[in-house]
Design a protein around this motif. Structure first.
Motif, PDB file in Angstrom:
ATOM      1  N   MET A 266      14.666  26.220  25.555  1.00 36.00           N
ATOM      2  CA  MET A 266      13.368  25.560  25.605  1.00 36.00           C
ATOM      3  C   MET A 266      12.630  25.529  24.266  1.00 36.00           C
ATOM      4  O   MET A 266      12.050  24.495  23.905  1.00 36.00           O
ATOM      5  CB  MET A 266      12.497  26.209  26.680  1.00 36.00           C
ATOM      6  CG  MET A 266      11.152  25.533  26.888  1.00 36.00           C
ATOM      7  SD  MET A 266      11.265  23.742  27.153  1.00 36.00           S
ATOM      8  CE  MET A 266      12.198  23.688  28.686  1.00 36.00           C
ATOM      9  N   PRO A 267      12.609  26.618  23.477  1.00 32.57           N
ATOM     10  CA  PRO A 267      11.916  26.525  22.171  1.00 32.57           C
ATOM     11  C   PRO A 267      12.507  25.436  21.270  1.00 32.57           C
ATOM     12  O   PRO A 267      11.763  24.668  20.647  1.00 32.57           O
ATOM     13  CB  PRO A 267      12.110  27.924  21.568  1.00 32.57           C
ATOM     14  CG  PRO A 267      12.296  28.817  22.753  1.00 32.57           C
ATOM     15  CD  PRO A 267      13.059  28.006  23.742  1.00 32.57           C
ATOM     16  N   ALA A 268      13.835  25.365  21.213  1.00 35.67           N
ATOM     17  CA  ALA A 268      14.464  24.327  20.388  1.00 35.67           C
ATOM     18  C   ALA A 268      14.203  22.941  20.967  1.00 35.67           C
ATOM     19  O   ALA A 268      13.995  21.977  20.218  1.00 35.67           O
ATOM     20  CB  ALA A 268      15.971  24.569  20.281  1.00 35.67           C
ATOM     21  N   TYR A 269      14.188  22.840  22.296  1.00 36.87           N
ATOM     22  CA  TYR A 269      13.925  21.535  22.906  1.00 36.87           C
ATOM     23  C   TYR A 269      12.475  21.113  22.678  1.00 36.87           C
ATOM     24  O   TYR A 269      12.192  19.912  22.575  1.00 36.87           O
ATOM     25  CB  TYR A 269      14.236  21.576  24.395  1.00 36.87           C
ATOM     26  CG  TYR A 269      14.079  20.231  25.076  1.00 36.87           C
ATOM     27  CD1 TYR A 269      14.901  19.167  24.722  1.00 36.87           C
ATOM     28  CD2 TYR A 269      13.109  20.017  26.047  1.00 36.87           C
ATOM     29  CE1 TYR A 269      14.767  17.931  25.316  1.00 36.87           C
ATOM     30  CE2 TYR A 269      12.968  18.776  26.650  1.00 36.87           C
ATOM     31  CZ  TYR A 269      13.804  17.746  26.287  1.00 36.87           C
ATOM     32  OH  TYR A 269      13.660  16.513  26.878  1.00 36.87           O
ATOM     33  N   GLY A 270      11.570  22.070  22.602  1.00 38.74           N
ATOM     34  CA  GLY A 270      10.187  21.742  22.271  1.00 38.74           C
ATOM     35  C   GLY A 270      10.086  21.078  20.908  1.00 38.74           C
ATOM     36  O   GLY A 270       9.346  20.097  20.725  1.00 38.74           O
ATOM     37  N   ASN A 271      10.836  21.599  19.941  1.00 39.74           N
ATOM     38  CA  ASN A 271      10.866  20.966  18.617  1.00 39.74           C
ATOM     39  C   ASN A 271      11.460  19.557  18.700  1.00 39.74           C
ATOM     40  O   ASN A 271      11.013  18.644  18.002  1.00 39.74           O
ATOM     41  CB  ASN A 271      11.685  21.816  17.647  1.00 39.74           C
ATOM     42  CG  ASN A 271      11.023  23.149  17.347  1.00 39.74           C
ATOM     43  OD1 ASN A 271       9.802  23.276  17.420  1.00 39.74           O
ATOM     44  ND2 ASN A 271      11.816  24.150  17.014  1.00 39.74           N
ATOM     45  N   GLU A 272      12.474  19.395  19.556  1.00 35.04           N
ATOM     46  CA  GLU A 272      13.086  18.082  19.711  1.00 35.04           C
ATOM     47  C   GLU A 272      12.104  17.085  20.325  1.00 35.04           C
ATOM     48  O   GLU A 272      12.063  15.910  19.933  1.00 35.04           O
ATOM     49  CB  GLU A 272      14.340  18.203  20.591  1.00 35.04           C
ATOM     50  CG  GLU A 272      14.964  16.891  21.024  1.00 35.04           C
ATOM     51  CD  GLU A 272      15.462  16.042  19.869  1.00 35.04           C
ATOM     52  OE1 GLU A 272      15.736  14.853  20.105  1.00 35.04           O
ATOM     53  OE2 GLU A 272      15.574  16.561  18.735  1.00 35.04           O
ATOM     54  N   MET A 273      11.289  17.532  21.277  1.00 34.50           N
ATOM     55  CA  MET A 273      10.290  16.644  21.872  1.00 34.50           C
ATOM     56  C   MET A 273       9.302  16.147  20.826  1.00 34.50           C
ATOM     57  O   MET A 273       8.970  14.951  20.779  1.00 34.50           O
ATOM     58  CB  MET A 273       9.555  17.391  22.994  1.00 34.50           C
ATOM     59  CG  MET A 273      10.394  17.688  24.216  1.00 34.50           C
ATOM     60  SD  MET A 273       9.550  18.779  25.388  1.00 34.50           S
ATOM     61  CE  MET A 273       8.135  17.772  25.837  1.00 34.50           C
ATOM     62  N   ILE A 274       8.835  17.062  19.981  1.00 36.67           N
ATOM     63  CA  ILE A 274       7.884  16.660  18.935  1.00 36.67           C
ATOM     64  C   ILE A 274       8.558  15.741  17.913  1.00 36.67           C
ATOM     65  O   ILE A 274       7.956  14.770  17.441  1.00 36.67           O
ATOM     66  CB  ILE A 274       7.294  17.907  18.266  1.00 36.67           C
ATOM     67  CG1 ILE A 274       6.462  18.697  19.276  1.00 36.67           C
ATOM     68  CG2 ILE A 274       6.443  17.530  17.058  1.00 36.67           C
ATOM     69  CD1 ILE A 274       5.917  20.002  18.751  1.00 36.67           C
ATOM     70  N   SER A 275       9.815  16.036  17.590  1.00 38.62           N
ATOM     71  CA  SER A 275      10.542  15.165  16.653  1.00 38.62           C
ATOM     72  C   SER A 275      10.704  13.763  17.223  1.00 38.62           C
ATOM     73  O   SER A 275      10.557  12.766  16.503  1.00 38.62           O
ATOM     74  CB  SER A 275      11.917  15.762  16.341  1.00 38.62           C
ATOM     75  OG  SER A 275      11.798  16.996  15.667  1.00 38.62           O
TER      76      SER A 275
END
Length: 242
Positions: free
Chosen positions: A153-162
């Motif tokens: 989830m933390p890495a996917y959060g960065n992907e959402m913002i990207s």
């Protein structure tokens, strides 16, 4: 700085931001649905299936998103078989081309995140589930995927913002999202500084809301861990009987 122009441009920019959010949500949904099976296959699939999936992930992670947008938007029209198909009325639309490209792009990154999260789960947990007689689908649904979602989830959060920021590339194929709307206003007012600062602040607000959403999801997925820690701390505070 022309503050009145910034205030006047806010309604139009917010309307463009609505298009940005709509494109982002549809991208995340479509990309997430595609990434789930791809991530599972990339982690534990047979070589005959895993190699094509890894090739897909490598291509979309290794080439610029702008190039991918142009390949889809301008490339599909080069093939007569596509222009003659029943899908052409949809594929010729800039909005769908942007959605398709962004979904394929984020699916590659999300699948790679899910792959790493699945591989991070100790193999003993799967072996224990097999020993209990659980079927593979049940193992993934109850044992592997819940932990993988929490880990990734933390890495996917960065992907959402990207991906939220990547939606600005849709303006290159005539879509009037936030950046496209800002470009239109700048072309009319010749005031790029004020307009793009306003657009940047709106992007910043959307990114902040996404980060808060990710934190809430992380807290939801990790609530059992907090309960265990609180219970252990409570037991430590209980005085031992003589």
């Amino acid at each position: 700085m022309n503050w009145s122009l910034m205030l006047e441009s806010i309604p139009a920019l917010l309307y463009g931001a609505l298009a940005t959010v709509q494109l982002l949500l549809m991208t995340l949904v479509c990309g997430g649905l595609l990434a789930l099976p791809l991530g599972i296959v990339a982690a534990n699939g047979r070589p005959m299936f895993r190699l094509p999936v890894m090739g897909y992930i490598t291509f979309f992670r290794g080439t610029p998103l702008l190039v991918q947008v142009f390949l889809v938007y301008y490339g599909f029209s080069q093939f007569q078989i596509i222009r003659s198909s029943i899908f052409w009325p949809v594929l010729r639309e800039a909005w769908f081309c942007a959605l398709l490209t962004l979904a394929f792009h984020t699916a590659a990154y999300t699948a790679n995140i899910l792959r790493g999260a699945i591989l991070a789960i100790p193999a003993g947990q799967k072996e224990a589930a097999v020993a209990l007689g659980m079927r593979p689908l049940l193992i993934y649904r109850l044992v592997i995927l819940p932990q993988a979602f929490r880990i990734g989830m933390p890495a996917y959060g960065n992907e959402m913002i990207s991906m939220m920021k990547a939606t600005s590339l849709a303006s290159t194929i005539t879509i009037m999202e936030l950046t496209g709307t800002a470009n239109t206003i700048v072309a009319r007012t010749y005031a790029p500084y004020e307009v793009f600062i306003s657009a940047a602040l709106i992007y910043l607000c959307v990114a902040w809301m996404l980060s808060r959403l990710v934190r809430a999801i992380e807290a939801r997925l990790s609530r059992h861990m907090r309960s265990a820690v609180e219970a252990r701390n409570t037991l430590r505070r209980v005085p031992a009987h003589a």
